[in-house]
Design a protein around this motif. Structure first.
Motif, PDB file in Angstrom:
ATOM      1  N   PRO A 104       0.904  -1.215   0.139  1.00 52.01           N
ATOM      2  CA  PRO A 104      -0.210  -0.010   0.113  1.00 52.01           C
ATOM      3  C   PRO A 104       0.796   1.322  -0.095  1.00 52.01           C
ATOM      4  CG  PRO A 104       0.130  -1.017   2.112  1.00 52.01           C
ATOM      5  CD  PRO A 104       0.876  -1.888   1.415  1.00 52.01           C
ATOM      6  N   PHE A 105       0.247   2.545  -0.354  1.00 46.49           N
ATOM      7  CA  PHE A 105       0.790   3.799  -0.204  1.00 46.49           C
ATOM      8  C   PHE A 105       0.076   4.199   0.794  1.00 46.49           C
ATOM      9  CE2 PHE A 105       2.996   6.980  -2.385  1.00 46.49           C
ATOM     10  CZ  PHE A 105       2.273   8.143  -1.867  1.00 46.49           C
ATOM     11  N   TRP A 106       0.634   5.134   1.638  1.00 41.97           N
ATOM     12  CA  TRP A 106       0.087   5.766   2.703  1.00 41.97           C
ATOM     13  C   TRP A 106       0.702   7.524   2.382  1.00 41.97           C
ATOM     14  CZ3 TRP A 106       2.972   1.775   3.655  1.00 41.97           C
ATOM     15  CH2 TRP A 106       4.342   2.072   4.226  1.00 41.97           C
ATOM     16  N   SER A 107       0.032   8.290   2.930  1.00 43.41           N
ATOM     17  CA  SER A 107       0.629   9.639   2.751  1.00 43.41           C
ATOM     18  C   SER A 107       1.173  10.061   4.033  1.00 43.41           C
ATOM     19  CB  SER A 107      -0.841  10.557   2.830  1.00 43.41           C
ATOM     20  OG  SER A 107      -0.228  12.057   2.247  1.00 43.41           O
ATOM     21  N   LEU A 108       2.417  10.884   3.853  1.00 45.16           N
ATOM     22  CA  LEU A 108       3.109  11.099   4.992  1.00 45.16           C
ATOM     23  C   LEU A 108       3.360  12.491   5.064  1.00 45.16           C
ATOM     24  CD1 LEU A 108       5.934   8.666   4.753  1.00 45.16           C
ATOM     25  CD2 LEU A 108       4.569   8.759   6.657  1.00 45.16           C
ATOM     26  N   ALA A 109       3.112  13.060   6.456  1.00 43.54           N
ATOM     27  CA  ALA A 109       3.293  14.612   6.591  1.00 43.54           C
ATOM     28  C   ALA A 109       5.127  14.589   6.895  1.00 43.54           C
ATOM     29  CB  ALA A 109       2.456  15.027   7.864  1.00 43.54           C
ATOM     30  N   MET A 110       5.378  15.673   6.519  1.00 41.48           N
ATOM     31  CA  MET A 110       6.912  15.807   6.503  1.00 41.48           C
ATOM     32  C   MET A 110       7.265  16.895   7.509  1.00 41.48           C
ATOM     33  SD  MET A 110       8.613  13.584   4.480  1.00 41.48           S
ATOM     34  CE  MET A 110       7.585  12.545   5.394  1.00 41.48           C
ATOM     35  N   GLY A 111       8.697  17.078   7.860  1.00 41.72           N
ATOM     36  CA  GLY A 111       9.050  18.122   8.890  1.00 41.72           C
ATOM     37  C   GLY A 111       9.725  17.575   9.993  1.00 41.72           C
ATOM     38  N   ARG A 112      10.211  16.398  10.022  1.00 35.43           N
ATOM     39  CA  ARG A 112      11.080  15.927  10.940  1.00 35.43           C
ATOM     40  C   ARG A 112      12.371  16.337  11.088  1.00 35.43           C
ATOM     41  NH1 ARG A 112       8.014  12.540   8.597  1.00 35.43           N
ATOM     42  NH2 ARG A 112       6.420  11.344   9.667  1.00 35.43           N
ATOM     43  N   ARG A 113      12.994  16.759  12.230  1.00 27.76           N
ATOM     44  CA  ARG A 113      14.314  17.208  12.122  1.00 27.76           C
ATOM     45  C   ARG A 113      15.286  15.933  12.440  1.00 27.76           C
ATOM     46  NH1 ARG A 113      15.826  22.497  10.733  1.00 27.76           N
ATOM     47  NH2 ARG A 113      16.819  22.699  12.744  1.00 27.76           N
ATOM     48  N   ASP A 114      16.543  16.095  12.521  1.00 23.71           N
ATOM     49  CA  ASP A 114      17.632  15.030  12.969  1.00 23.71           C
ATOM     50  C   ASP A 114      17.857  15.235  14.170  1.00 23.71           C
ATOM     51  OD1 ASP A 114      17.258  13.912  10.400  1.00 23.71           O
ATOM     52  OD2 ASP A 114      18.961  15.102   9.573  1.00 23.71           O
ATOM     53  N   GLY A 115      18.023  13.932  14.911  1.00 24.57           N
ATOM     54  CA  GLY A 115      18.652  14.093  16.153  1.00 24.57           C
ATOM     55  C   GLY A 115      20.112  14.510  16.336  1.00 24.57           C
ATOM     56  N   LEU A 116      20.681  14.889  17.825  1.00 25.60           N
ATOM     57  CA  LEU A 116      21.980  15.121  17.658  1.00 25.60           C
ATOM     58  C   LEU A 116      22.901  14.080  18.347  1.00 25.60           C
ATOM     59  CD1 LEU A 116      21.647  18.879  18.860  1.00 25.60           C
ATOM     60  CD2 LEU A 116      21.647  17.921  16.594  1.00 25.60           C
ATOM     61  N   THR A 117      22.151  12.784  18.745  1.00 23.13           N
ATOM     62  CA  THR A 117      22.903  12.003  19.431  1.00 23.13           C
ATOM     63  C   THR A 117      22.394  10.605  19.168  1.00 23.13           C
ATOM     64  OG1 THR A 117      23.937  11.211  21.573  1.00 23.13           O
ATOM     65  CG2 THR A 117      21.847  12.196  21.588  1.00 23.13           C
ATOM     66  N   ALA A 118      22.969   9.405  19.609  1.00 25.42           N
ATOM     67  CA  ALA A 118      22.367   8.377  19.348  1.00 25.42           C
ATOM     68  C   ALA A 118      22.258   7.529  20.930  1.00 25.42           C
ATOM     69  CB  ALA A 118      23.236   7.120  18.799  1.00 25.42           C
ATOM     70  N   ASN A 119      21.318   6.405  20.996  1.00 22.29           N
ATOM     71  CA  ASN A 119      21.105   5.776  22.366  1.00 22.29           C
ATOM     72  C   ASN A 119      21.324   4.621  22.145  1.00 22.29           C
ATOM     73  OD1 ASN A 119      20.008   5.000  24.867  1.00 22.29           O
ATOM     74  ND2 ASN A 119      18.592   6.857  24.902  1.00 22.29           N
ATOM     75  N   MET A 120      22.344   3.953  22.304  1.00 18.81           N
ATOM     76  CA  MET A 120      22.754   2.445  22.091  1.00 18.81           C
ATOM     77  C   MET A 120      21.757   1.708  23.131  1.00 18.81           C
ATOM     78  SD  MET A 120      26.234   0.401  21.926  1.00 18.81           S
ATOM     79  CE  MET A 120      26.179  -1.354  21.890  1.00 18.81           C
TER      80      MET A 120
END
Length: 324
Positions: free
Chosen positions: A135-151
């Motif tokens: 299927p195809f689903w509509s996606l709202a955009m505008g996410r930003r990237d985080g500054l760190t990781a969490n292992m």
């Protein structure tokens, strides 16, 4: 299929819009060809790698379920933090990083410093499903990237195929998802492969019985024993999660479970609960219902722990945080 995808698209576009600063038209003026760039990149990769669609879908899920959808799974380790790539659920199994990097580079050529890696990964998961016949689903955009990781979060929050259903469900509900999301998103296993070690315990001396798991079809168990003999050097051998339509995104996964042919114990466990078993039966009968619910669950997944507005950043490269 065209009618099916258009119906799912209509349902999700015109459903309630409750995702804060995300916007369906976020990149319409700043990067109008974004979807085309992402889709072409994945289409090209799928021509050479039949596993890549499932790998991208899994990568997006692992990013969102452990630390929120903020692209942390894409980051390499630094002197400040460990990489989620080295967490147990991802080490030697997570794939698709190079493809996301390539798509990001192409997006940067068209729209410099505009599109986050998180949005690219989110779009990539949808396009991977769509190009696999799903299927195809509509996606709202505008996410930003985080500054760190969490292992640590990647290790503890990511569901494991060795866990009982109640543990997996708890991990979903802790992120705002529900039991329907557990069953619908499990349908992602209609494509992709599993390494032998993830289910080998079901093939030999299950629970000390000296025999395979009785919930595993006997002929399938014999076939799997050939690919995954009871020795360590077979642990990384690959087996399709759905051997019937391995590369096609459809509802056969649920039919396999009904036939005791779910490879992973966590998949077959969906039949051990009356509520989830009913959902499995319905999805096996009604492909439209599965497509609709899967798309809706993916939309929910893509909003977990997001960063928007002036928070986070738009990384120049997906594997490293921008330096001020």
């Amino acid at each position: 299929m065209q009618r099916l995808t258009s119906v799912v698209f209509w349902f999700l576009v015109f459903g309630p819009f409750v995702y804060g600063q995300l916007d369906y038209k976020f990149y319409d003026s700043t990067c109008p060809n974004l979807t085309k760039i992402v889709r072409f990149g994945i289409w090209s990769a799928m021509a050479n790698d039949t596993r890549i669609a499932a790998s991208l879908l899994r990568l997006h899920f692992h990013d969102c379920i452990s630390n929120g959808c903020e692209g942390s799974v894409l980051l390499d380790k630094t002197s400040d933090f460990s990489s989620e790539k080295d967490a147990n659920p991802n080490r030697n199994s997570a794939r698709g990083f190079e493809l996301i990097d390539t798509i990001k580079a192409n997006v940067e050529k068209a729209c410099p410093k505009t599109v986050s890696c998180t949005d690219i990964l989110t779009l990539a998961a949808r396009e991977a499903v769509f190009l696999s016949g799903g299927p195809f689903w509509s996606l709202a955009m505008g996410r930003r990237d985080g500054l760190t990781a969490n292992m640590s979060a990647a290790n503890t929050d990511t569901p494991s195929p060795f866990e009982p259903l109640e543990n997996i469900t708890a991990k979903f509900t802790s992120k705002g998802l529900n039991l329907k999301d557990v069953v619908a998103l499990s349908g992602a296993h209609t494509i992709g492969f599993a390494q032998c070690f993830t289910f080998k315990s079901r093939l030999f001396n299950f629970d000390g019985s000296g025999a395979p798991d009785p919930q595993l079809d006997s002929s399938l168990a014999s076939s799997l024993q050939t690919v995954c003999p009871n020795q360590d050097n077979s642990d990384t051998n690959l087996v399709p999660l759905d051997s019937v339509t391995t590369a096609k995104f459809d509802n056969i996964y649920y039919k396999n479970i009904l036939n005791n042919s779910g490879i992973l114990g966590s998949d077959q466990a969906l039949m051990n609960d009356n509520i989830t078993a009913t959902m499995v039966i319905n999805y096996s009968k009604y492909p439209y219902l599965f497509a609709k619910d899967f798309g809706a669950s993916m939309v929910k997944l893509s909003t977990i722990g997001i960063i928007t507005g002036q928070n986070g950043q738009v990384r120049n490269r997906c594997n490293i945080v921008n330096q001020n």
